[in-house]
Motif scaffolding. Structure first.
Motif: not given
Length: 1454
Positions: A1142-1147
């Motif tokens: 939900d923080d728009c982070t792709i890991r």
């Protein structure tokens, strides 16, 4: 009290002269948390925000709560009296978090303040480590200490010794911040919180007013009065800081009023009928306090701008004094009745003058927000006065903030009332609003109606509530305006969750409304189908409790299954059944029947049959159903052929069965329609159209849409006898509609209505033909007859078009979607697009059509895409044009042509077909206005039903694409992208999974009931009987293996199972270790081969991912996400995991050891959270889809963004899939659109387009029009090519939004001048980046302009100066300073060079003039031009310098 003691000690310190000389200021507070993973999980999960308290010299000051724990910072400036000497005083620091609305200590530390110099601020860093809860996580705080001198007049004593107040005259910014923090504490108090607890949090010392209020509340514990007045007094006494005598007069009057109330307590202390009086007293107090706060905030601005506001302020103060005097006099009366009568006559004080002052700062117009029509309160629909009195008492009790049941301690703020059709829910809802509205207790009401669903959709509820509050509460309006001003897109936001956060939660946090306020929402079951109302139900059942507890919500609906399920799973409400609510109102039906027959009973001829016994029997026959009694009364009293009222009464009384609306409707229709075949045909014609209409129409509109003239006869023969069932039968100006929705339910249910059944499918075609015919006849250019394109108000309000034309323009495509493809209809639609398209768009614009126009055109595409390539292509072009031009929605109808058509791409069908008719409008040329990019192909428009997630998959050889949405399958050829067949599953069961067979010849389908079916790829037919898998556990995820030999599933109990697809027998079953680490609602997925299981979740699961691999004894746990995880997939080679949150982070993660490989950068990530991921077969790419309606492609190894975002024009991506060769990327969106992107072309797109889109605050075109300067966000300026929009140069600056209009190109384009946050003028030599000069102005710069020879620069500032700078010299001081007006506050906000640079022309706000200056003279020349008052003015000169153009919101002058 402890707080009181501290206050007394600090006041005694102030006696010491040394402590009056200086002030210690604590500012720039920020912090970093250092904790282990376990500590962070234990200590911070529920403590997302912190505040810091500083104590110095016995005085305590607090910051506000921080925004989050990842970036702790506070903007507060805290001030403390201190001595001149540096004696090493101790500064104590405490950190608090919030739990259950109370401040809880977290950690603390001490520091010694010494060696401070007034000229040198001291920056400190300290470790706050003494943790109250025993944990050992550290908080490193940094802050700045500054010594400043206190103004001498700040030490004057208070003007009155009757009220203890802070004595600060002209306070410093630091003191202002400190008091603002105190305001936040008051505003955050719970309106239903007990008085004692509130005193602890908001009162620092016992004041006489507080003591009186406490006494009043103990004697007469009416919660809303006690706390509202208490909070009001706190606001006045703690937040008022100007300390002028005018305000003191009001405070003293308030205190004397409460003293009088307390003195007269013997008259009211035992009365239970003074609720309205306490409301009025509370409201007067709050109005007065709001006035004082508003006066404080606007006083300086008022004195500077409005000359006559001082006298108006004095008049307002006198009015408030008079109100308090009236209250005192009222409570000195002898009886409770006299008190009530006197107090209720007090009139409200209007704060118009101060409202006008504040409105000068409001630039956003809330009128263009979504606001529904057709959901209003209607007094005609309220139950009769004197009926439902006990139910109304119960609801009024709830509205006042009290519990519905005195025996139950819980008092939720949401009340759900459920009841079957005909039980009177809407009657009582309208009556509740009718009773409470005159007392200003209703914040908003909303009545859903299936007939007006298009005008009042579910997403219009929250905007209406917020706007209704803004209309009656200036503070709410100001907060809402501020929120909308920061993000203009919120005006048209349709996400109900987003609306709730921004339009209700945010204003509620900023505004304090003390008294209970009621919101009535009726007809939830009529707010659309299950899918359309699902998001609304989620918000109403799970989020309303987050609003202040004095916001009271009454929700009414039928007990539909989805509504019952939603409320059953929510603990934040109480529910009542209509039967229980009205159990004490048994006599209401009697009153209704007596009221209806009052006139008939008075006639002597009716006394023989209309007896009391007959009416009693009718009441008994009604069985307590108000709708039954009302409909029966209408039927008896309305004439019918061959039946007398006596016959009709006898007919109803002869019912043998229990009262049911089915029987009553049947009897009425038997009497009025009968069984004649022709009469039944006429009945079905008129009623069928009524059922199919999207909104009710009048008699004349029915006739106008009667294309084949088949409805006229029916209306003449049937309609006159339907008055007992329909509105608008005799009044032809009123819409024809059912009196109650149960009639429609009866007619469309064949088992209930039998021969009177109405089949809607038979009536959509004639309605569609009527709509197309109406538009063909009456649509024309400038249908409103507007004389000027600028006359927006006249365009939209003073002219009307017929109801039938409005209806046709809005709903023709809706009726089209309900019929099969027809060649004649298709021909009419093509003709409509070719001849009337722009006129149609003009009408939709003028009637302010609120829904998506593109969605109407998409319906045409879905209707024709199987059978008519030409119509589909035209419709696709029209849809693309609507997306490109913001749906052709400019400010007025004429601007459909003037301001929208020029932006249509030249290659678009609309431009090609209509451009030659409008040869006088401008043409916008740009490489950006092109046809569909070869990068993407729009395959198909699937019908969204909301039951399943859209999905797509390639066949093993890449030759086919299968797309699914709900029950619909579509198979495409992967080369031509043409649909081959579609398959509608008859089963309503959702699918778990589907899979192509290895040879691609068939498709295996696995339903959620674990039934396996096989479909032939050749023709879409089922190949063999279904196979059922019988699992004894609850399966939560299941897939079909790639070879289609097995079904692999995971159960709720944590079992991993494998089943044979040929026999349905279980082969393997194993337990997944540590499966209980995750919550039941957490997401779960299986790898394509079924060997691995992935599970991920939110905060309670620790934001972690679990991966169970075949043969491993325990799962791999991946940790590092800081927000709820939305999606996780495994790479094709089984070595990596990719996830989004939900923080728009792709890991990306290594699967073998759980190490993080990379995460997406902040500057390139999605604007909103993502829902889907896909990994390419070659292991090099990862694609992500987001709610920001983009798809981004990343390097799977490094996490680098590889190309510009791929934009969807049809909603957010919900499913992504790479082709087997990795050359195509398929996407299905939330609107059911299938896209295919060419990956190679996407990767070739320049990366400078890839950054997240941001708001543009300023644009400047170069003199030769070849370049554009763009101010993006608050920190970036870009130079772009005009033709291609290619970014040539980019510069980071520090500037506020209002500086960003100030940009200017030099004549040769080599320099861009701009204003920054430090009141400097920047000279950006953008072609030589190493050069960047600055000129210091020192004030807010309003305008910049180069001289024609590029040697001089002209600036206008709000310090009432115009400055001329020689930019060729190295001098950073101005060459010339012109003072525009030394005696007034006038300043020039626009200035340009004229006459070759020898003269200056400037525009001035104060006297609404344009002045001309000689470059060498002190005073302006005699030339002076007056213009309409409007601050938004721009100036420009013609190349020869003889013509001056001024442009503002009022128009253009030459």
């Amino acid at each position: 009290m402890a707080a009181s003691a501290t206050h007394d000690e600090s006041e005694s310190m102030l006696v010491d002269e040394d402590w009056h000389k200086n002030t210690l200021v604590v500012s720039n507070v920020c912090g970093t948390i250092h904790a282990t993973t376990r500590q962070r999980s234990f200590s911070l999960k529920k403590r997302s925000v912190l505040l810091v308290e500083f104590e110095y010299g016995g005085r305590k000051e607090r910051t506000a709560y921080s925004g989050n724990t990842r970036a702790l910072s506070w903007t507060d400036e805290l001030t403390f009296p201190c001595s001149n000497t540096s004696t090493g005083e101790v500064l104590k620091i405490r950190v608090f978090y919030q739990k259950k609305g109370k401040d809880k200590p977290r950690c603390e530390a001490e520091d010694v303040v010494q060696d401070l110099d007034e000229s040198k601020p001291l920056d400190r860093m300290i470790r706050v480590w003494k943790c109250a809860d025993g944990t050992a996580s550290d908080l490193h705080l940094r802050f700045r200490l500054t010594i400043s001198r206190l103004a001498p007049d700040a030490l004057e004593p208070a003007a009155s010794n009757r009220v203890a107040l802070p004595t600060v005259s002209d306070p410093s910014p630091a003191i202002e911040h400190a008091f603002d923090m105190m305001d936040c504490v008051v505003d955050g108090a719970d309106a239903m919180q007990p008085i004692g607890e509130s005193l602890v949090t908001v009162i620092e010392s016992v004041d006489p007013i507080f003591q009186i209020i406490e006494n009043i509340s103990e004697v007469h514990p009416y919660a809303k009065l006690a706390f509202s007045i208490l909070t009001a007094a706190c606001k006045v006494l703690k937040a008022q800081r100007d300390r002028d005598n005018k305000v003191n007069v009001l405070i003293i009057a308030m205190k004397e009023t409460y003293e009088s109330i307390w003195t007269a307590k013997w008259t009211w202390q035992h009365s239970k009928t003074l609720d309205s009086v306490w409301d009025k007293v509370s409201q007067v107090t709050m109005d007065c306090c709001n006035f004082i706060l508003k006066y404080r905030k606007t006083k300086t601005f008022t004195l500077r701008v409005l000359r006559n506001v001082a006298s108006k302020t004095d008049e307002t103060i006198k009015k408030f004094e008079g109100q308090f005097q009236d209250i005192k006099t009222a409570f000195q009366a002898l009886t409770v009745e006299n008190i009530r009568a006197a107090v209720m006559e007090i009139k409200s004080v209007q704060l118009e003058s101060l409202d006008d002052v504040q409105n000068l700062h409001v630039q956003i117009n809330l009128n263009d927000m979504i606001y529904p029509r057709g959901a209003n309160f209607d007094p005609k629909k309220a139950c009769l006065p004197g009926t439902r009195e006990h139910a109304l008492y119960t609801l009024q009790k709830f509205a006042s903030g009290l519990a519905v049941d005195d025996q139950i301690e819980a008092n939720p703020s949401v009340l759900w009332i459920k009841g079957a059709a005909g039980t009177g829910k809407s009657f009582i809802a309208h009556r509740l609003v009718q009773v409470l509205s005159p007392h200003a207790k209703v914040g908003s009401s909303f009545f859903f109606n299936y007939r007006t669903r298009s005008d009042a959709p579910p997403h219009s509820l929250i905007p209406r509530i917020s706007q209704d509050l803004a209309s009656v509460n200036p503070a709410w309006k100001l907060a809402l305006t501020s929120i909308i001003g920061k993000d203009r897109s919120l005006r048209h936001e349709t996400s109900i969750l987003q609306q709730f956060e921004t339009l209700l939660i945010q204003p509620a946090l900023a505004v304090f409304i003390p008294q209970p306020i009621l919101f009535v929402i009726d007809g939830l079951d009529e707010a659309g189908d299950w899918d359309e109302r699902s998001e609304l139900l989620e918000v109403l059942t799970t989020r309303l409790h987050e609003l202040p507890s004095n916001f009271r919500f009454v929700l009414l609906s039928r007990p539909e299954r989805d509504i019952v399920d939603a409320f059953s799973s929510s603990p934040y409400h109480i529910s009542l059944d209509m039967k229980n609510l009205c159990s004490h109102d048994d006599d209401d039906v009697t009153r209704l029947v007596e009221h209806r027959f009052k006139d008939l009973k008075a006639e002597p001829k009716n006394r023989g049959w209309l007896t009391d016994d007959a009416l009693s029997a009718l009441v008994l026959k009604s069985g307590g159903l108000m709708i039954f009694a009302g409909t029966a009364c209408d039927y008896i009293t309305v004439p019918a052929p061959g039946w007398t009222p006596e016959d009709r009464l006898r007919q109803i009384l002869e019912f043998d069965e229990l009262p049911r609306m089915n029987s009553l409707y049947t009897v009425i229709l038997e009497a009025n329609v009968g069984s004649d075949i022709q009469a039944l045909a006429h009945f079905q014609t008129i009623m069928g159209r009524m059922v199919c209409l999207r909104t009710p129409l009048t008699y004349d509109s029915y006739r106008a849409l009667d294309y084949h003239s088949c409805c006229q006869k029916a209306m003449e023969t049937i309609l006159p006898f339907m008055a007992s069932l329909l509105h608008g039968v005799h009044d032809h100006t009123s819409p024809i509609s059912p009196i109650h929705k149960s009639l429609t339910d009866f007619l469309i249910d064949k088992d209930r209505s039998l021969k009177y059944h109405v089949d809607g499918a038979d009536h959509h075609r004639p309605l569609l033909e009527g709509c197309l015919n109406e538009m063909a006849k009456n649509l024309r250019f400038n249908v409103y007859g507007v004389e000027s394109s600028n006359d927006v108000v006249l365009d939209k309000r003073q002219h009307t078009i017929s109801r039938q034309l409005q209806y046709a323009c809005q709903f023709w495509a809706i009726h089209l979607s309900q019929i099969p493809y027809d060649l004649d209809i298709a021909t009419q639609i093509k003709s409509f697009f070719e001849q009337k398209l722009l006129h149609w768009l003009e009408v939709l614009n003028c009637i302010e059509y609120s829904e998506s126009i593109a969605a109407l055109v998409a319906g045409v595409i879905r209707w024709s895409q199987w059978d008519d390539v030409e119509l589909t292509d035209i419709s696709t072009e029209v849809e693309a044009c609507l997306h490109q031009t913001s749906a052709f929605k400019p400010k007025s109808g004429p601007h459909v042509y003037l301001s929208t058509l020029p932006y249509v791409a030249p290659t678009n069908w609309i431009h090609r077909h209509y451009r030659h008719l409008l040869d006088r409008i401008p043409v916008v040329t740009s490489e950006l206005l092109t046809e569909h990019s070869s990068l993407e192909i729009t395959l198909f428009h699937l019908v969204r039903d909301g039951t399943d997630i859209v999905q797509a998959q390639y066949s093993p050889n890449g030759g086919h694409i299968l797309a699914l949405n709900g029950p619909l399958f579509v198979l495409f050829d992967a080369t031509s992208y043409m649909p081959i067949w579609k398959y509608d599953r008859l089963s309503a069961t959702k699918l778990f999974h589907w899979q192509f067979s290895p040879d691609g010849s068939c498709i295996y389908l696995l339903g959620q009931d674990l039934e396996l079916a096989v479909v032939q790829v050749m023709d879409g037919t089922c190949r063999s009987p279904s196979i059922k898998i019988h699992s004894t556990e609850d399966v939560i995820r299941a897939i079909i293996s790639p070879d289609c030999s097995y079904v692999i599933c995971v159960t709720k109990q944590g079992t991993h199972q494998k089943w044979c697809t040929q026999t349905g027998q279980r082969i393997i079953s194993s337990i997944l270790a540590d499966f209980e680490l995750f919550e039941e609602k957490d997401e779960i997925a299986l790898s394509p081969d079924g060997d691995s299981v992935l599970r991920w979740g939110g905060e309670r699961s620790g934001y972690q991912i679990g991966c169970w691999c075949a043969g491993a004894a325990s799962p791999s746990i991946l940790k590092g996400h800081t927000a709820r995880i939305r999606c996780a997939i495994r790479s094709i080679d089984k070595t990596r995991i990719f996830s989004s949150d939900d923080d728009c982070t792709i890991r990306a993660w290594y699967l073998v050891d759980g190490r993080e490989i990379w995460q997406s950068g902040v500057h390139v990530q999605h604007a909103y959270s993502g829902h889907c991921l896909a990994a390419s077969p070659n292991k090099q790419l990862v694609a992500s889809g987001s709610q920001d309606e983009t798809v981004r492609i990343w390097d799977a190894t490094t996490g680098r963004l590889l190309c510009k975002p791929l934009h969807s024009q049809h909603g957010s991506p919900e499913n992504l899939e790479f082709s087997p060769d990795g050359e195509q990327l398929i996407c299905i969106t939330s609107e059911g659109i299938v896209y295919v992107w060419n990956v190679e072309l996407a990767l070739s797109a320049p990366l400078h387009y890839a950054f997240t889109s941001r708001v543009v605050f300023g644009v400047q075109i170069s003199p030769d029009s070849s370049l554009i300067a763009v101010a993006v966000g608050s920190d970036v300026i870009q130079i772009k090519e005009t033709k291609s929009a290619k970014v040539l140069a980019r510069k980071s600056v520090r500037s506020k939004y209002d500086f960003y209009r100030v940009l200017a190109f030099s004549p040769e384009n080599s320099i861009l001048a701009y204003a920054d946050d430090t009141h400097c003028i920047g000279l950006w030599h953008w072609q030589t980046p190493e050069r960047d000069d600055h000129l210091y102005d020192g004030h807010h710069i309003r305008s910049l302009c180069f001289s024609p020879n590029a040697e001089l620069l002209l600036s206008a500032s709000d310090d009432k100066t115009i400055r001329v700078w020689n930019i060729r010299s190295a001098n950073v001081l101005p060459l010339r300073v012109i003072h525009t007006n030394r005696e007034s506050s006038d300043y020039a906000f626009a200035a340009v060079f004229a006459n070759g640079g020898n003269r200056i022309v400037s525009a001035h706000f104060f006297d609404n003039s344009i002045k001309v200056w000689d470059l060498e003279a002190e005073d302006p020349l005699k030339q002076r031009i007056e213009w309409p008052p409007d601050q938004d003015v721009r100036l420009a000169l013609s190349p020869n310098g003889r013509r001056l153009v001024s442009a503002s919101k009022q128009g253009i002058q030459l």
